[in-house]
Design a protein around this motif. Structure first.
Motif, mmCIF file in Angstrom:
data_model
loop_
_atom_site.group_PDB
_atom_site.id
_atom_site.type_symbol
_atom_site.label_atom_id
_atom_site.label_comp_id
_atom_site.label_asym_id
_atom_site.label_seq_id
_atom_site.Cartn_x
_atom_site.Cartn_y
_atom_site.Cartn_z
ATOM 1 N N VAL A 118 0.762 -1.370 0.086
ATOM 2 C CA VAL A 118 -0.004 -0.087 0.020
ATOM 3 C C VAL A 118 0.897 1.330 0.062
ATOM 4 O O VAL A 118 0.394 2.476 -0.182
ATOM 5 C CB VAL A 118 -0.825 0.097 1.005
ATOM 6 N N LEU A 119 2.259 1.178 0.177
ATOM 7 C CA LEU A 119 2.946 2.336 0.114
ATOM 8 C C LEU A 119 2.715 3.165 -1.029
ATOM 9 O O LEU A 119 2.930 4.462 -0.962
ATOM 10 C CB LEU A 119 4.680 1.975 0.421
ATOM 11 N N PRO A 120 2.551 2.656 -2.114
ATOM 12 C CA PRO A 120 2.390 3.758 -3.335
ATOM 13 C C PRO A 120 1.287 4.690 -3.221
ATOM 14 O O PRO A 120 1.197 5.718 -3.872
ATOM 15 C CB PRO A 120 2.447 2.796 -4.546
ATOM 16 N N GLN A 121 0.251 4.226 -2.469
ATOM 17 C CA GLN A 121 -0.850 5.019 -2.392
ATOM 18 C C GLN A 121 -0.599 6.179 -1.000
ATOM 19 O O GLN A 121 -1.564 6.773 -0.998
ATOM 20 C CB GLN A 121 -1.985 3.987 -1.732
ATOM 21 N N CYS A 122 0.148 5.858 -0.402
ATOM 22 C CA CYS A 122 0.570 6.833 0.688
ATOM 23 C C CYS A 122 1.260 8.058 0.260
ATOM 24 O O CYS A 122 2.458 8.238 0.293
ATOM 25 C CB CYS A 122 1.325 6.297 1.649
ATOM 26 N N SER A 123 0.394 9.061 -0.111
ATOM 27 C CA SER A 123 1.146 9.976 -0.835
ATOM 28 C C SER A 123 1.908 11.082 -0.142
ATOM 29 O O SER A 123 2.608 11.884 -0.446
ATOM 30 C CB SER A 123 -0.090 10.937 -1.737
ATOM 31 N N LEU A 124 1.587 10.932 1.197
ATOM 32 C CA LEU A 124 2.263 11.845 2.149
ATOM 33 C C LEU A 124 3.364 11.573 2.891
ATOM 34 O O LEU A 124 4.264 12.020 3.581
ATOM 35 C CB LEU A 124 1.322 12.613 2.911
#
Length: 686
Positions: free
Chosen positions: A529-535
C-alpha cells in the motif's frame, strides 16, 4: 558561497599533489566542503585533525568563505598544510563577492592560524576580519567567536592558544566553546588568567571539562569581568556543593545572564541553596538547567522560594534529581507565580501518585505552560488519572510526556474522555504498560483531537487487536502526522490492519513499526500500500526480522513511493540477498536517507549497494554499520564514492574493516564532491 566552495574543491582536485606521490596526495587533502566534522575517531594518536572556519558579515548577512575547512596533519608539515587550504584564487573570490565586501585574506588566515596553532580542533566564526590589504598585526583587532570542541581528552593546547592570543592584545571574543575537552583544573587556572580580558564575551561553554571546585575557582573569579555574559554552560564538571558555592559568589555580578546550565554536577541541597539568591539578581534569566544532580525535596524547596522572583523564566529543567512527592508539592505551591514558565521538565524523579496529584491541582493556573515532562516518575493509574482530569483546563498545554509510568487502562479511559477537549499536539505514552484494551479506549477519541500531530505509543504491549482498533480511526484523524508504534507486539496481523488504512490517512508523514516482528508477511502487506500513501515521507521497519523475500517485496514497491524520503531497515537480518534487492531499485527511488545497519550484509551486500550508489541522485545519508563488510566491502564502497554526487554522510562503523579498509576510504575523500561525514567507529547514540 556554496558555489564558490564547490569551485574551490574542483580546482583543488585538479591540482597536482606536492611531491607528486599518492601518499602526499592523501595526507595533504583539501577540506571536505561543505559540512560538519567527521567522526572524531577517524584521526587517533598523537596527530589529530584541526578545523578552521572563517566567516564574515556585512549588513547582517553572513557570508561564508570556509564552510568547514578541514585538514589532516599526518605526514605533512604545518606550513604546507596551511598553504594548501588557504591559497585561493583571488579572482575567483572577487567574482562571488565584490571588492567592497570584507573577505578573509590568505595572509590574515595564515597569521590567525599561527596564533591558534596549538588547538586540536578550532572553528572560527568571525564578525569582522581585516581585508587582504591589512597587515597581520591588524588581526588582533577582529571581533568574533572561537569553538574548541573536539570532545576528547586533549592536552592544554587550546588554553595556551587563548593565553597567547590574549597576551598579544586580542580580547574581542564574543563566544567561547571549549565543551567536552577535559582541560582539568590546571588548564582552567590558565584560562582564568585571561578570561577577565574578554569583557565582550556573551556565550561561555565549559561543560564536560572536569574542572571540579578547584578548577572553577579561578574561572568564577573572572566571571564578573564578563559584563555582557548571557549564556553560561558549566555542565558535567563535578562541581559539587563546594563549587556551587564558589560560583554563587561570582553570579552576584553577572546580572546579564539569560541561560545557566549546571546539569550533572553532583550539586546537592547546600549548593542549590547558595545559588538561588545570586540567580535572583539576573533580571533576564530565562533558562535554568540543573538536571542530573541530587538537590532532592529540600533543594526544590529552596529553589521554590526564588522561582516567583524569576519573572522572565521560561524553561526549568529538574530531571533526575531524586524529587519525591514532597518536592513536587513544594514546587506546586510556587508554580502559579511563574507567569512566564513555558517548559517544565521533571523526568526521571519519583513524584509518584501523590506528587502528580499536587502538581495537577495547580496546572490550570499555569497559563503560559506549554510543555510538561513527567516521564519515568513512578506514577500509577490513579495519579495519571488525576492529571488527565485537569488537562481540559490547561488551555496552553501543547506537549505532554508521560512515558515510563504505570499508566494502564484506567488512565487510557480517562484520557480518552478528555482528549477531545484538550489542545495537545504532542502526546508521549511510551513504556506506559498500555495493552490492547488501553489502545481500544484511546482510539475512538483520536478523530476528535483536531490539534494532535504526534502520538507515541512505543514500548507498550499493543497487539494485533489494539493495532486494528487504532487503524480503524486513523483515517479520521485530521492532523496526525507522526505515529510511533515501535517495540510492541503487532506481528503480521497487526501490520495488516494498519496497512489497510494507511492510504486513507489524511496527514500521516511518519510511521514507525520497528521491533514488532512483522516478518516478511507484514512487510509485504505494508509495502503493497506504500505507493498509495502520498504523504508518507518516513518509514521505520527496523527489527522486523525479514528475509531476502521480504526485502524483495518492499523493494518492488519503493520506486512508486514518490513521497518517501527516509527508510530504516536497521536490524532486519535480511542478508546480502536483501541488499541485492534494494540495490536494484535504489536509483529509481527518491530516498534521502537509508539505514541498513545490523543486517549481516557482508562484503557481497556492500557490493550490491555500492553498485547502486552513484546512480542515486538524491540519496544523502547511508548507514551500513555492523554488517561485517570487512576491508573488501570497504574497498567496494570506496571505489564508487567519487561518483556519489549527493552523498553527504556515510556510516560504516562496527564492520571490522581494519586499517586497510580505513585507508581505502580515506584515499578517495579528496575526490568525493559532497561527503562531509565519514563515520568509521560505531557509536550507539549517534
Amino acid at each position: 558561497p556554496r558555489k564558490l566552495l564547490r569551485m574551490v574543491a574542483e580546482q583543488s582536485d585538479c591540482t597536482a599533489p606536492p611531491h607528486g606521490g599518492p601518499t602526499a596526495m592523501r595526507s595533504e587533502r583539501v577540506p571536505v566542503l561543505p559540512g560538519e566534522h567527521r567522526n572524531k575517531k577517524l584521526d587517533q594518536g598523537e596527530n589529530r585533525s584541526q578545523a578552521l572556519e572563517g566567516r564574515t558579515e556585512n549588513g547582517g548577512c553572513d557570508l561564508q568563505l570556509f564552510e568547514s575547512a578541514r585538514l589532516d596533519w599526518r605526514e605533512v608539515s604545518e606550513e604546507n598544510a596551511v598553504r594548501k587550504i588557504l591559497d585561493l584564487d583571488e579572482e575567483l573570490i572577487r567574482s562571488v563577492w565584490p571588492a567592497e565586501r570584507v573577505v578573509v585574506g590568505t595572509l590574515t588566515c595564515h597569521r590567525l592560524h599561527q596564533i591558534l596553532q596549538k588547538a586540536e580542533s578550532v572553528v572560527l566564526h568571525v564578525r569582522c576580519l581585516p581585508n587582504m590589504q591589512m597587515t597581520p598585526e591588524s588581526l588582533l583587532h577582529f571581533e568574533g567567536n572561537i569553538e574548541f570542541s573536539s570532545k576528547s581528552c586533549l592536552p592544554p593546547g587550546p588554553v595556551k592558544s587563548l593565553v597567547a592570543a590574549a597576551g598579544k592584545g586580542w580580547h574581542k571574543l564574543v563566544r567561547l566553546d571549549m565543551g567536552g575537552n577535559c582541560i582539568g583544573a590546571e588548564s582552567a587556572s590558565r584560562l582564568a588568567g585571561v578570561l577577565s580580558n574578554f569583557t565582550l564575551i556573551e556565550d561561555l561553554k565549559l561543560g564536560g571539562n572536569g574542572l571540579g571546585p578547584d578548577g572553577l575557582l579561578g574561572i568564577a573569579t573572572s566571571l564578573p569581568c564578563c559584563r555582557h555574559l548571557r549564556c553560561l554552560d558549566l555542565s558535567e564538571n563535578f562541581l559539587g556543593d563546594k563549587g556551587a558555592k564558589t560560583l554563587a559568589q561570582a553570579l552576584l555580578y553577572c546580572s546579564t545572564l539569560v541561560s545557566v546550565d549546571l546539569s550533572a554536577n553532583l550539586i546537592g541541597v547546600e549548593g542549590i541553596s547558595a545559588l538561588c539568591h545570586p540567580l535572583e539578581c539576573c533580571a533576564s534569566l530565562a533558562e535554568i538547567d540543573i538536571r542530573i544532580n541530587h538537590i532532592g525535596d529540600e533543594g526544590v524547596g529552596s529553589l521554590g522560594i526564588s522561582l516567583p522572583v524569576f519573572s522572565s523564566l521560561t524553561i526549568l529543567r529538574l530531571g533526575d534529581n531524586s524529587i519525591s512527592a514532597d518536592g513536587a508539592g513544594r514546587l506546586a505551591e510556587v508554580l502559579p507565580g511563574c507567569v512566564a514558565l513555558v517548559e517544565l521538565e521533571l523526568r526521571g524523579n519519583q513524584v509518584g501518585t501523590e506528587g502528580v496529584g499536587l502538581l495537577a491541582s495547580v496546572l490550570k493556573q499555569c497559563t503560559a505552560l506549554t510543555s510538561l515532562d513527567l516521564a519515568d516518575n513512578r506514577i500509577g493509574e490513579e495519579g495519571a488519572g488525576l492529571l488527565a482530569s485537569v488537562l481540559p483546563q490547561c488551555t496552553a498545554l501543547r506537549e505532554l510526556s508521560m512515558g515510563g509510568n504505570m499508566l494502564g487502562e484506567l488512565f487510557c479511559g480517562l484520557l480518552a474522555s478528555v482528549l477531545p477537549h484538550c489542545c495537545l499536539s504532542h502526546l508521549d505514552l511510551s513504556g506506559g504498560h498500555i495493552s490492547d484494551g488501553g489502545a481500544g479506549l484511546l482510539a475512538p477519541s483520536l478523530p476528535h483531537c483536531s490539534n494532535l500531530r504526534t502520538l507515541i505509543l512505543s514500548r507498550n504491549a499493543v497487539g494485533a487487536d489494539g493495532a486494528g482498533l487504532l487503524a480503524s480511526m486513523l483515517p479520521q484523524c485530521p492532523s496526525l502526522s507522526l505515529l510511533d508504534l515501535a517495540n510492541n507486539s503487532l506481528w503480521p496481523e497487526g501490520a495488516g490492519h494498519l496497512a489497510a488504512t494507511l492510504p486513507l490517512c489524511p496527514s500521516l508523514h511518519s510511521l514507525s513499526l520497528a521491533g514488532n516482528h512483522i516478518g516478511d508477511e507484514g512487510v509485504g502487506l505494508v509495502a503493497a500500500v506504500l505507493p498509495q500513501c502520498s504523504l508518507l515521507s518516513s518509514l521505520d521497519l527496523g527489527g522486523s526480522q525479514i528475509t531476502a523475500e521480504g526485502a524483495g517485496l518492499l523493494a518492488s514497491m519503493l520506486p512508486q513511493c514518490k513521497a518517501l524520503r527516509r527508510l530504516s531497515l536497521r536490524g532486519c537480518n535480511m542478508g546480502p540477498d536483501g541488499a541485492d534487492w534494494l540495490g536494484s531499485v535504489l536509483p529509481d527511488c527518491r530516498l534521502h536517507s537509508l539505514d541498513v545497519g545490523h543486517n549481516y550484509l557482508g562484503a557481497d551486500g556492500a557490493g550490491w549497494l555500492a553498485a547502486a550508489l552513484p546512480r542515486c541522485r538524491g540519496l544523502g545519508e547511508v548507514n551500513v554499520e555492523n554488517n561485517m563488510i570487512g576491508a573488501e566491502g570497504a574497498g567496494l564502497l570506496a571505489a564508487v564514492l567519487p561518483g556519489c554526487t549527493s552523498l553527504t554522510r556515510l556510516m560504516v562503523g562496527g564492520n571490522r574493516i581494519g586499517a586497510e579498509g580505513e585507508g581505502l576510504l580515506e584515499s578517495v575523500l579528496l575526490q568525493c564532491p559532497c561527503l562531509n561525514f565519514l563515520g568509521l567507529v560505531w557509536e550507539p547514540d549517534q
